[in-house]
Design an enzyme around this catalytic site. Structure first.
Site, short mmCIF file in Angstrom:
data_model
loop_
_atom_site.label_atom_id
_atom_site.label_comp_id
_atom_site.label_asym_id
_atom_site.label_seq_id
_atom_site.Cartn_x
_atom_site.Cartn_y
_atom_site.Cartn_z
N THR A 10 0.81 -1.23 0.00
CA THR A 10 0.00 0.00 0.00
C THR A 10 0.84 1.27 0.00
O THR A 10 0.29 2.37 -0.15
CB THR A 10 -0.93 0.02 1.25
N ARG A 109 21.08 -5.25 2.46
CA ARG A 109 21.90 -4.96 1.26
C ARG A 109 23.39 -5.23 1.43
O ARG A 109 24.05 -5.67 0.50
CB ARG A 109 21.74 -3.49 0.85
N CYS A 147 17.79 4.17 -4.23
CA CYS A 147 17.36 4.77 -5.51
C CYS A 147 18.46 5.62 -6.18
O CYS A 147 18.69 5.51 -7.39
CB CYS A 147 16.10 5.60 -5.29
N ARG A 232 17.15 17.05 -0.87
CA ARG A 232 15.76 16.87 -1.31
C ARG A 232 15.29 18.17 -1.96
O ARG A 232 15.50 19.26 -1.40
CB ARG A 232 14.88 16.55 -0.10
N HIS A 239 15.24 11.49 -9.69
CA HIS A 239 16.44 11.97 -8.98
C HIS A 239 17.48 12.42 -10.01
O HIS A 239 17.83 11.66 -10.93
CB HIS A 239 17.06 10.84 -8.15
P1 A2P Z 1 0.03 0.36 5.74
O1 A2P Z 1 -0.42 1.14 4.52
O2 A2P Z 1 -1.02 -0.60 6.19
O3 A2P Z 1 0.56 1.24 6.84
P2 A2P Z 1 5.49 3.89 2.87
O4 A2P Z 1 6.96 3.74 3.13
O5 A2P Z 1 5.18 4.46 1.56
O6 A2P Z 1 4.77 4.55 4.00
O7 A2P Z 1 4.92 2.34 2.83
C1 A2P Z 1 5.12 1.45 3.88
C2 A2P Z 1 4.43 0.10 3.57
O8 A2P Z 1 4.76 -0.81 4.62
C3 A2P Z 1 2.90 0.19 3.58
O9 A2P Z 1 2.36 -0.81 2.75
C4 A2P Z 1 2.57 -0.10 5.03
O10 A2P Z 1 1.25 -0.60 5.24
C5 A2P Z 1 3.58 -1.18 5.33
N1 A2P Z 1 3.87 -1.23 6.77
C6 A2P Z 1 4.16 -0.20 7.59
N2 A2P Z 1 4.34 -0.62 8.87
C7 A2P Z 1 4.15 -1.98 8.84
C8 A2P Z 1 4.18 -3.01 9.84
N3 A2P Z 1 4.45 -2.75 11.12
N4 A2P Z 1 3.96 -4.28 9.43
C9 A2P Z 1 3.68 -4.57 8.15
N5 A2P Z 1 3.63 -3.63 7.16
C10 A2P Z 1 3.85 -2.36 7.51
#
Ligand code: A2P
Length: 338
Positions: A10, A109, A147, A232, A239
Site C-alpha cells: 500500500t 543490502r 534509488c 531533497r 532523482h
Molecule cells: P500500511 O499502509 O497498512 O501502513 P510507505 O513507506 O510508503 O509509507 O509504505 C510502507 C508500507 O509498509 C505500507 O504498505 C505499510 O502498510 C507497510 N507497513 C508499515 N508498517 C508496517 C508493519 N508494522 N507491518 C507490516 N507492514 C507495515
C-alpha cells in the site's frame, strides 16, 4: 506463470510494484500485504493510489493480508517494499521458509552473502544465491540498491573502463523517495533540504559493493572511493545528480563509451530498449521531460564535460526502486534460480 506477492503493497514503492506486476507476462500477482491497519480490507479501499497512474482494476478487489509468512502460501516469489526496520525479520523468515525474496529495503543490502544487484552492472553477483543455499537457506534474498545509487551506478556502467579513483556526487532528489507521508508539503515548496537520513552513507558503501568483483564466492570491493552529498528538492519523481570522476580520459572518448554502451543482459520484459540514454543538448536531462523514458527504466545522462563531469537522472520509484526489483526477479528467473 510464477505466483508472486508484494510486501508493503500500500506504500509509495509498494504501489509501483503493483503497477508493474498487474499485467506482467511472467509473474502472476496474487498476494498483497501491509500492516494490521490495512489487513482484511480490499486493496482499492486502503491504498492511496497516485492520481497520475491508472488504477489496475484486476488487482483492486484483492484483500490485503497481514505481513507474515503464513500469508504467502500461494506464492514462490515476494517483492518487498517494507520499511527497513520491519523488512529485516520478515524477509529472513520468508527466505528461510523457501521463498525467493526480491527486496527494495535496505536492511540486508550490505550482508556479504546477499547479492546487491543492478542487472546491467553486476548480474554475475547473483552467484551469491548459491552461497546462501550453501549456508542452509531453502530460499534466498536478492536486494536492489538505494534509488540514487541505482541511477549513479547505471550511469557509470558505460564508463567503467575509465581510470578513476574517486567519484564525487551531489544529488537533487524527488519527494516521492520519502514515501507518501515522508516530506511535509509546507517544508519542501520553495525550498531545498540539504539532508536525507543515511542516503550519503548508502551511496558511498553500496556503490563499492555493486561495482566490486565477484571472486572466490565473495564480492571484492571496487578500488575507488565515493563522496556524496544528498539533497531533497521540490520535484515529484526523478532523482538528478551531478557526478565528477577524476578520470584522465578525453571527453570525446567518454562520449563514445556512452553512445556505444550495450548492457550485458537481454530479453527481460522490464528492461528498456536503452538502459542509458545520452543527451548532447546542453539543458538535458530534466526530470519532467525525461523521467518516463523507457517506461521509467532508462537513466538519462548529459552535460558531459572535461573533468570528467556529467549529469545523470532517473525515475526514483521505478528504475530506482520497484522496477529495479522486478528486473532483478526477471534476471533471476531467466537464470533458472527459481
Ligand atoms: P500500511 O499502509 O497498512 O501502513 P510507505 O513507506 O510508503 O509509507 O509504505 C510502507 C508500507 O509498509 C505500507 O504498505 C505499510 O502498510 C507497510 N507497513 C508499515 N508498517 C508496517 C508493519 N508494522 N507491518 C507490516 N507492514 C507495515
Amino acid at each position: 506463470m510464477i505466483n508472486v506477492g508484494v510486501l508493503g503493497a500500500t506504500g509509495a514503492v509498494g504501489q509501483r510494484f503493483v503497477q508493474l506486476l498487474a499485467e506482467h507476462p511472467w509473474f502472476n500477482l496474487t498476494t498483497l500485504t501491509a500492516s494490521e491497519r490495512s489487513a482484511g480490507k480490499k486493496y482499492r479501499d486502503v491504498v492511496k493510489w497516485r492520481l497520475d497512474v491508472p488504477f489496475p482494476d484486476n488487482i483492486g478487489d484483492i484483500r490485503v493480508s497481514p505481513t507474515n509468512v503464513a500469508s504467502l502460501k500461494e506464492v514462490d516469489l515476494v517483492f518487498s517494499a517494507l520499511p527497513a526496520e520491519i523488512a529485516k525479520d520478515v524477509e529472513t523468515a520468508c527466505a528461510n521458509g523457501g521463498l525467493a525474496v526480491c527486496s527494495n529495503a535496505s536492511s540486508h543490502r550490505m550482508e556479504p552473502d546477499i547479492p546487491l544487484v543492478v542487472p546491467e552492472v553486476n548480474p554475475d553477483h547473483l552467484a551469491l544465491i548459491d552461497v546462501q543455499r550453501d549456508h542452509g537457506r531453502d530460499g534466498f534474498i536478492v536486494t536492489n540498491p538505494n534509488c540514487s545509487t541505482i541511477v549513479m551506478t547505471l550511469a557509470l556502467a558505460p564508463v567503467r573502463g575509465c581510470s578513476f579513483q574517486k567519484i564525487h556526487v551531489a544529488t537533487m532528489q524527488a519527494v516521492s523517495g520519502a514515501g507518501f507521508e515522508g516530506v511535509p508539503a509546507m517544508g519542501i515548496y520553495d525550498n531545498v533540504i540539504p539532508y536525507i537520513g543515511q542516503e550519503e552513507q548508502k551511496m558511498e558503501t553500496e556503490t563499492i559493493k555493486i561495482m566490486g568483483t565477484f571472486r572466490n564466492n565473495a564480492v571484492q570491493p571496487a578500488p575507488f572511493q565515493v563522496s556524496a552529498s544528498c539533497h531533497r528538492v521540490p520535484v515529484l519523481d526523478g532523482h538528478t545528480m551531478a557526478i565528477w570522476l577524476d578520470a584522465r580520459e578525453p571527453v570525446e572518448k567518454v562520449k563514445e563509451a556512452f553512445l556505444r554502451y550495450k548492457p550485458p543482459i537481454e530479453g527481460l520484459p522490464t528492461q528498456p530498449k536503452e538502459s542509458v540514454h545520452f543527451f548532447d543538448e546542453p539543458d538535458r536531462p530534466q526530470p519532467r521531460l525525461d523521467r518516463n523514458r523507457g517506461n521509467g527504466m532508462t537513466v538519462s545522462v548529459g552535460r558531459l564535460r572535461e573533468g570528467i563531469r556529467f549529469i545523470a537522472m532517473g525515475h526514483n520509484t521505478i528504475r530506482g526502486a520497484a522496477g529495479a526489483s522486478v528486473l532483478n526477479a526477471e534476471l533471476i528467473s531467466s537464470r533458472k534460480y527459481l
